[in-house]
Enzyme design. Sequence first.
Site, PDB file in Angstrom:
ATOM      1  N   ASP A 140      14.613 -30.637  29.194  1.00 55.75           N
ATOM      2  CA  ASP A 140      13.694 -30.702  29.565  1.00 55.75           C
ATOM      3  C   ASP A 140      11.758 -29.713  28.674  1.00 55.75           C
ATOM      4  OD1 ASP A 140      13.908 -27.611  29.676  1.00 55.75           O
ATOM      5  OD2 ASP A 140      14.694 -27.502  31.768  1.00 55.75           O
ATOM      6  N   ALA A 141      11.018 -29.697  29.298  1.00 58.90           N
ATOM      7  CA  ALA A 141      10.256 -28.636  28.816  1.00 58.90           C
ATOM      8  C   ALA A 141      10.460 -28.055  27.800  1.00 58.90           C
ATOM      9  CB  ALA A 141       9.296 -28.693  29.456  1.00 58.90           C
TER      10      ALA A 141
END
Length: 147
Positions: free
Chosen positions: A24-25
């Site tokens: 994810d980020a």
Amino acid sequence: MMNELSGVKAGFQWRIRVYYEDTDATGVVYHANYLKYFERARTEWLRSLGMEQEFMRREFNMAFTVVSAHIDFKRPARLDDEVQVSASLYKQGRASLDFSQAIQLNETLLTKARFRIACVSADQFKPCALPGVLVQAFSTETFQESQ
């Protein structure tokens, strides 16, 4: 042999590298991707027993589906980690399989899970008994309840 760190019987072991697309980020594995890792390990376990899923669908009109999953996230896996995914069959029913699984980085437990998998007819998706050839292949497995 029981892995003391994870509470999961060692069983089948499979390694996977964490790729950018898995994260994810924040650079950690997105939670839903752990399900993919667990699924792949169970599939590779079947393959190691000579039971590829497409063969079973074609020859026995059967498939597997996840009935329940319980996952405990302990620590994150991160980009470029090479993690070890275990899959241990601990209970076999007439039409179901129960697995204990874990993901570890070296000796550190990242995630552990339990899955109930149902055997279903591929065409109607209704529960069906495990084919005899599978029961025979699983007979070499040691069933032990995990902690």
